[in-house]
Scaffold this motif. Structure first.
Motif, short mmCIF file in Angstrom:
data_model
loop_
_atom_site.label_atom_id
_atom_site.label_comp_id
_atom_site.label_asym_id
_atom_site.label_seq_id
_atom_site.Cartn_x
_atom_site.Cartn_y
_atom_site.Cartn_z
N THR A 3 76.83 -19.42 7.09
CA THR A 3 77.75 -19.56 8.21
C THR A 3 78.23 -18.18 8.63
OG1 THR A 3 79.63 -19.85 6.74
CG2 THR A 3 78.52 -21.84 7.50
N CYS A 5 81.25 -15.85 10.72
CA CYS A 5 82.68 -15.80 11.00
C CYS A 5 82.95 -16.43 12.38
CB CYS A 5 83.17 -14.35 10.98
SG CYS A 5 84.91 -14.13 11.40
N ALA A 6 84.02 -17.21 12.45
CA ALA A 6 84.38 -17.87 13.71
C ALA A 6 84.86 -16.86 14.77
CB ALA A 6 85.47 -18.91 13.46
N LEU A 7 85.18 -15.63 14.33
CA LEU A 7 85.71 -14.64 15.26
C LEU A 7 84.76 -13.50 15.57
CD1 LEU A 7 89.30 -14.43 13.72
CD2 LEU A 7 88.54 -15.76 15.70
N GLU A 9 80.43 -11.93 14.50
CA GLU A 9 79.08 -12.32 14.11
C GLU A 9 78.76 -12.02 12.65
OE1 GLU A 9 76.93 -14.03 16.08
OE2 GLU A 9 78.68 -14.14 17.40
N ALA A 12 80.40 -15.31 7.10
CA ALA A 12 81.68 -15.80 6.57
C ALA A 12 81.77 -15.45 5.10
CB ALA A 12 81.78 -17.31 6.78
N ARG A 19 86.02 -20.36 7.95
CA ARG A 19 84.83 -19.65 8.43
C ARG A 19 85.25 -18.29 8.98
NH1 ARG A 19 81.84 -22.78 12.78
NH2 ARG A 19 82.46 -20.79 13.59
N LEU A 20 85.63 -17.39 8.07
CA LEU A 20 86.04 -16.05 8.45
C LEU A 20 85.36 -15.04 7.53
CD1 LEU A 20 89.89 -16.55 8.94
CD2 LEU A 20 88.15 -16.43 10.72
#
Length: 180
Positions: A3, A5-7, A9, A12, A19-20
Motif C-alpha cells: 500500500t 501513503c494516502a498523502l 506516493e 505506507a 495508510r501513511l
C-alpha cells in the motif's frame, strides 16, 4: 499487495493501521502532541499540589494532577479549597471520564456537548472508573463508547444534582470550611 501513503506516493509504513508513510505518521504524532500534550516529569514540583507529573504543551507545562500552570503561584487560599473531581463529558456519542481540580479550565479545553456529572475523587477514582468501563474504552484515550451500564453509572453520580457546577461549589465551600 503493497500500500502507498494516502498523502503521497511513498510506501505506507509497515505495521501501521493508517495508510501513511513514516514521515506523515511522525507529522501526525507531532500534531497530536501539540494538541493533547505529552505526559512527563515536571521540571520542578507543582507549586499547587506538589506533584512531579506534568503535561508538556507547546505553550508550557501543566501539572497532570491539578492542572496548575507551571510558573504561576497558587492563590493564598488555593490549598484549602482544592477539590478533585472525576468528570463525565458527553461529546456526540462518546463519554470522557477524566479528573481535575480545575474543571472550568480543563473542560473548556476539551471538545464536549454536555457536562454530565462530577464525582468527588482524584486519579485513583478515575483509574477505578477506567477499569470499570475498560470494555468500552477507545484505545489510547479517556473516551468511552456509550452503553446502558455507563449511562446508568453517570445517572447515579448525577442523581440529586442536576447542575454539576453547583455541586462543585458546595464541595469547595465544605473544603474551605474544614480548613477554616
Amino acid at each position: 499487495m503493497d500500500t502507498v501513503c494516502a498523502l503521497c506516493e511513498r510506501p505506507a509504513h509497515p505495521g501501521s493501521s493508517l495508510r501513511l508513510c513514516l514521515t506523515h505518521l511522525l507529522e501526525a504524532h507531532d500534531e497530536v502532541d501539540a494538541e493533547f500534550g505529552v505526559t512527563d516529569l515536571l521540571p520542578s514540583p507543582c507549586a499547587f499540589c506538589g506533584s512531579r507529573l506534568g503535561v508538556r504543551y507547546p505553550s508550557g507545562w501543566l501539572c497532570a494532577v491539578c492542572e496548575w500552570r507551571v510558573g504561576e503561584p497558587p492563590p493564598d487560599d488555593a490549598r484549602t479549597a482544592r477539590v478533585d473531581v472525576v468528570y463525565y463529558l458527553r461529546f456526540r456519542d462518546r463519554i470522557k471520564i477524566g479528573t481535575t481540580a480545575n474543571p472550568a479550565q480543563r473542560i473548556s479545553a476539551l471538545p464536549h456537548d454536555e457536562v454530565l456529572a462530577f464525582e468527588r475523587g482524584d486519579r485513583l477514582l478515575e483509574h477505578r472508573r477506567h477499569e470499570q468501563f475498560a470494555h468500552l474504552r477507545i484505545p489510547g484515550t479517556e473516551w468511552f463508547e456509550t452503553d446502558a451500564a455507563l449511562l446508568d453509572h453517570v445517572g447515579l453520580v448525577a442523581a440529586g444534582a442536576p447542575d454539576p457546577w453547583m455541586l462543585l461549589a458546595r464541595w469547595r465551600s465544605e473544603a474551605a470550611a474544614v480548613h477554616g
